[in-house]
Enzyme design. Sequence first.
Site, PDB file in Angstrom:
ATOM      1  N   GLY A 255      31.090 -84.916  -6.679  1.00  0.00           N
ATOM      2  CA  GLY A 255      30.584 -84.232  -5.528  1.00  0.00           C
ATOM      3  C   GLY A 255      29.490 -83.253  -6.206  1.00  0.00           C
TER       4      GLY A 255
ATOM      5  CD  GLU B  43      34.816 -79.309  -6.796  1.00  0.00           C
ATOM      6  OE1 GLU B  43      33.754 -79.922  -6.849  1.00  0.00           O
ATOM      7  OE2 GLU B  43      35.796 -79.695  -6.634  1.00  0.00           O
ATOM      8  CG  ASP B  44      32.068 -81.199  -4.121  1.00  0.00           C
ATOM      9  OD1 ASP B  44      33.180 -80.492  -4.147  1.00  0.00           O
ATOM     10  OD2 ASP B  44      31.986 -82.171  -3.769  1.00  0.00           O
TER      11      ASP B  44
ATOM     12  CG  ASP C 242      40.251 -79.184   1.459  1.00  0.00           C
ATOM     13  OD1 ASP C 242      40.020 -78.770   2.479  1.00  0.00           O
ATOM     14  OD2 ASP C 242      41.156 -80.075   1.290  1.00  0.00           O
TER      15      ASP C 242
ATOM     16  CE  LYS D  23      36.689 -79.271   4.951  1.00  0.00           C
ATOM     17  NZ  LYS D  23      37.174 -80.563   4.883  1.00  0.00           N
TER      18      LYS D  23
ATOM     19  CG  PHE E  26      35.621 -85.839   6.180  1.00  0.00           C
ATOM     20  CD1 PHE E  26      36.578 -85.368   4.997  1.00  0.00           C
ATOM     21  CD2 PHE E  26      34.639 -86.610   5.569  1.00  0.00           C
ATOM     22  CE1 PHE E  26      36.713 -86.056   3.753  1.00  0.00           C
ATOM     23  CE2 PHE E  26      34.478 -87.013   4.567  1.00  0.00           C
ATOM     24  CZ  PHE E  26      35.459 -86.992   3.497  1.00  0.00           C
TER      25      PHE E  26
ATOM     26  CG  ASP F 255      32.336 -89.614  -1.509  1.00  0.00           C
ATOM     27  OD1 ASP F 255      33.008 -88.436  -1.704  1.00  0.00           O
ATOM     28  OD2 ASP F 255      32.984 -90.515  -1.525  1.00  0.00           O
TER      29      ASP F 255
ATOM     30  NE  ARG G 109      29.362 -89.802  -4.461  1.00  0.00           N
ATOM     31  CZ  ARG G 109      30.575 -88.979  -4.514  1.00  0.00           C
ATOM     32  NH1 ARG G 109      30.645 -87.713  -3.937  1.00  0.00           N
ATOM     33  NH2 ARG G 109      31.704 -89.620  -4.816  1.00  0.00           N
TER      34      ARG G 109
HETATM   35  P1  5GP Z   1      41.163 -79.313  -3.312  1.00  0.00           P
HETATM   36  O1  5GP Z   1      41.772 -79.656  -4.263  1.00  0.00           O
HETATM   37  O2  5GP Z   1      40.494 -78.063  -2.868  1.00  0.00           O
HETATM   38  O3  5GP Z   1      42.100 -79.503  -2.161  1.00  0.00           O
HETATM   39  O4  5GP Z   1      39.900 -80.521  -3.066  1.00  0.00           O
HETATM   40  C1  5GP Z   1      38.672 -80.431  -3.065  1.00  0.00           C
HETATM   41  C2  5GP Z   1      37.936 -81.536  -3.138  1.00  0.00           C
HETATM   42  O5  5GP Z   1      38.378 -82.381  -2.107  1.00  0.00           O
HETATM   43  C3  5GP Z   1      36.622 -81.570  -3.247  1.00  0.00           C
HETATM   44  O6  5GP Z   1      36.134 -81.499  -4.580  1.00  0.00           O
HETATM   45  C4  5GP Z   1      36.207 -82.740  -2.828  1.00  0.00           C
HETATM   46  O7  5GP Z   1      35.970 -83.880  -3.610  1.00  0.00           O
HETATM   47  C5  5GP Z   1      37.244 -83.101  -1.561  1.00  0.00           C
HETATM   48  N1  5GP Z   1      37.018 -82.845  -0.100  1.00  0.00           N
HETATM   49  C6  5GP Z   1      37.497 -81.634   0.552  1.00  0.00           C
HETATM   50  N2  5GP Z   1      36.874 -81.396   1.604  1.00  0.00           N
HETATM   51  C7  5GP Z   1      36.142 -82.407   1.873  1.00  0.00           C
HETATM   52  C8  5GP Z   1      35.221 -82.650   2.685  1.00  0.00           C
HETATM   53  O8  5GP Z   1      34.771 -82.006   4.084  1.00  0.00           O
HETATM   54  N3  5GP Z   1      34.262 -83.785   2.627  1.00  0.00           N
HETATM   55  C9  5GP Z   1      34.173 -84.368   1.657  1.00  0.00           C
HETATM   56  N4  5GP Z   1      33.498 -85.554   1.352  1.00  0.00           N
HETATM   57  N5  5GP Z   1      35.113 -84.330   0.475  1.00  0.00           N
HETATM   58  C10 5GP Z   1      36.027 -83.025   0.821  1.00  0.00           C
HETATM   59 MG    MG Z   2      35.165 -82.663  -5.584  1.00  0.00          MG
END
Ligand code: 5GP
Ligand code: MG
Length: 180
Positions: free
Chosen positions: A44, A98-99, A102, A130, A151, A158, A164
């Site tokens: 991402g 990082e995109d 979460d 988030k 989401f 994606d 994307r």
């Molecule tokens: P974490 O490890 O912080 O829970 O997850 C981060 C990853 O979860 C991001 O790099 C992304 O790949 C995915 N992710 C979290 N929220 C979203 C969202 O709203 N949309 C998308 N497409 N991916 C998300």
């Molecule tokens: Mg990611």
Amino acid sequence: MVNADVERILFTEEQIRERVRELAREIRAVFDPDGVYAVGVLTGAFVFLSDLIRQLDLPVEVGFVTATSYRDGTRPGALLTSAVGELRVAGRDVLLVEDILDTGRSLEAVQARLREAGARSLRTAVLLDKAERREVDVPVDFRGFEVPNEFLVGYGLDYAGRYRGLPYVGVLRRSVYEGV
Ligand code: 5GP
Ligand code: MG
């Protein structure tokens, strides 16, 4: 034209461009002028990374890592990280890109790996945060936008491999993933 699967746009192409420009200014102010080793988390982050480095006005090297959930039932939630190609971060000032942040688990794992690899300094830039969903406290130095717990797709993000390439960040319609 808004994609029909997108319920609403959160950040337009223009808003993202402006915010990325500001982040680049903040980043440039804290890094040594001899350069940055930018590490993107696939997949991402590649869109954000590519826009960001073109605004940085610093010598930049680029590398990528992957972070994959480890699901064999014994250690639920653990993550495997791996470098894509060579990642020569030893002794370097690293900017992890990082995109979206979460729970924080993937960034936590990638940060640990970069420290093990001997980065001289490590700073992290995320485009979207988030915050409500956070489970682990990970240090973040540069943050684009705080986002609601929905989401999101577009600008690198994606759903099932799609969306994307949308130039904006939007909320995906529930009907797309709930099969209504
Ligand atoms: P974490 O490890 O912080 O829970 O997850 C981060 C990853 O979860 C991001 O790099 C992304 O790949 C995915 N992710 C979290 N929220 C979203 C969202 O709203 N949309 C998308 N497409 N991916 C998300
Ligand atoms: Mg990611």
